[in-house]
Design an enzyme around this catalytic site. Structure first.
Site, PDB file in Angstrom:
ATOM      1  N   ASP A 149      -3.217  -3.347   1.098  1.00 36.03           N
ATOM      2  CA  ASP A 149      -1.898  -2.757   1.252  1.00 36.03           C
ATOM      3  C   ASP A 149      -2.128  -2.088   1.282  1.00 36.03           C
ATOM      4  O   ASP A 149      -1.406  -0.934   2.424  1.00 36.03           O
ATOM      5  CB  ASP A 149      -0.965  -3.934   0.783  1.00 36.03           C
ATOM      6  CG  ASP A 149      -1.529  -5.966   0.865  1.00 36.03           C
ATOM      7  OD1 ASP A 149      -1.083  -6.780   1.621  1.00 36.03           O
ATOM      8  OD2 ASP A 149      -2.516  -5.603  -0.423  1.00 36.03           O
ATOM      9  N   ARG A 152      -3.911  -0.163   3.681  1.00 31.94           N
ATOM     10  CA  ARG A 152      -3.315  -0.138   4.887  1.00 31.94           C
ATOM     11  C   ARG A 152      -1.857   0.682   5.564  1.00 31.94           C
ATOM     12  O   ARG A 152      -2.271   1.196   6.633  1.00 31.94           O
ATOM     13  CB  ARG A 152      -3.418  -1.774   5.188  1.00 31.94           C
ATOM     14  CG  ARG A 152      -4.120  -2.807   5.395  1.00 31.94           C
ATOM     15  CD  ARG A 152      -4.157  -4.017   5.594  1.00 31.94           C
ATOM     16  NE  ARG A 152      -5.271  -4.885   5.871  1.00 31.94           N
ATOM     17  CZ  ARG A 152      -5.328  -5.868   5.635  1.00 31.94           C
ATOM     18  NH1 ARG A 152      -4.419  -6.711   4.591  1.00 31.94           N
ATOM     19  NH2 ARG A 152      -6.390  -6.554   5.326  1.00 31.94           N
TER      20      ARG A 152
END
Ligand code: NAD
Length: 331
Positions: A149, A152
């Site tokens: 995450d 990202r």
């Protein structure tokens, strides 16, 4: 030089791609792939060995738990994956049964100083289950957590501000899932706070940032809208192609190379929290120094009050899921 060996349990999308990525990056001298579907693991091993003449030597084979006895790192990727629209937490019951099966065979075969890395979802609850069931020190049991995450989000910000994602510093912390928290207060572009960077730079020259207004409030709101995209990213990819595996494989490789090469890399792996931010007795992601000892240190970054409250809420979500579903049996 001692041999660097990695065992990957689970030869599905994630396990096989992670093993391939580690082979391509020469992260280990030896990689063994284990799956209840032995044909799949054997087929993958053959397929990868057929490309070995193009790479620096790596011993790659399919095997079984006895092959973990000299592995420095065991990566757990086996189990059910999300179907379109399914939440990670909904996998817990199914994947606990898979982990019971795996741990009963793996734990008696573990090398004395081996590190365990859980990737299977819900990754924080399962990391805690592995920790409890194995009785290993918390430093040696990690989850891939929000390493993916965080990557990202770095990419999403980098697209907007027009710099290399490696020059964006930010953390997604808490659960790898719906309650995860993105720390705006700790986000910088090479040392410059994001709102300062946005105030002085020609933001919106690239990507979809063109409509972004350069005030402190809108910078933070914009950051959170990018993080909303990150939080929902897996749902979108699974909707389109059924699974996510390339980026998580790179995240697994990054954690593996940090551990096997004692790099002291700061990564948002999941692990036991024992008092930081008033949270205790639960596994979740925070920035941690990862080296040969596994989790070597926790970085207690001074997040702002709202972020800490959100982090505690995330911890509570994991704690409740664990308490409702997990009855660990020490091996
Ligand atoms: P997949 O269905 O492609 O592969 C799962 C594999 O596990 C299969 O090959 C299956 O045979 C094997 N398996 C099942 N039970 C087993 C057992 N008892 N022993 C050994 N092997 C067993 O799924 P996938 O797409 O590779 O996803 C695997 C897991 O990774 C899922 O839980 C998914 O949600 C998770 N995941 C995590 C992240 C992350 O960032 N943590 C990212 C993507 C996927």
């Amino acid at each position: 030089m001692p041999k660097k060996k990695i065992a990957v349990v689970g030869a599905g999308f994630v396990g096989s791609t992670a093993a391939y990525t580690m082979m391509m990056n020469n992260t280990a001298d030896e990689i063994v792939l284990i799956d209840i579907n032995r044909d799949k693991a054997e087929g993958d091993a053959l397929d990868m060995n057929h490309g070995m003449s193009f790479l620096p030597p790596v011993r790659f084979y399919s095997g079984w738990y006895g092959d973990c006895a000299d592995a420095a790192l065991v990566v757990l990727t086996a189990g059910a994956a999300q179907k379109p629209g399914e939440r990670r937490m909904e996998l817990l019951g199914r994947n606990l049964r898979v982990f019971d099966d795996i741990l009963s065979q793996l734990l008696p075969n573990l090398a004395p100083n081996a590190l365990l890395l859980t990737v299977t979802n819900p990754v924080d609850v399962l990391t805690q289950y592995v920790l409890e069931r194995s009785g290993l020190p918390p430093s040696r049991v990690m989850g891939s957590g929000t390493v993916l995450d965080t990557s990202r989000l770095k990419w999403a910000i980098a697209e907007q501000v027009g710099v290399d994602p490696r020059n964006v510093h930010t953390f997604v912390v808490g659960e790898h899932g719906d309650t995860e928290v993105a720390a705006f207060s700790a986000t910088t572009v090479s040392g410059m706070r994001l709102d300062q960077y946005c105030g002085g730079a020609p933001l919106g020259m690239s990507g979809t940032g063109a409509g972004y207004r350069q005030s402190l409030l809108s910078c933070e709101a914009f950051f959170h809208s990018l993080h909303d995209g990150v939080r929902r990213a897996a749902y979108g990819i699974i909707e389109k192609k059924g699974a996510t595996y390339y980026a998580v494989a790179l995240a697994v490789n990054r954690i593996a190379e940090a551990a096997l090469n004692d790099q002291k890399a700061v990564l948002t792996v999941s692990g036991l929290v024992d008092g930081a931010y008033g949270i205790g007795g639960v596994c979740l992601s925070l920035p941690r120094v990862v080296g040969a000892g596994g989790i070597e240190r926790l970085l207690e970054v001074p997040y702002d009050g709202g972020e800490i409250r959100a982090l505690r809420h995330s911890a509570e979500t994991i704690r409740k899921a664990y308490a409702a579903a997990c009855v660990p049996v020490r091996a």
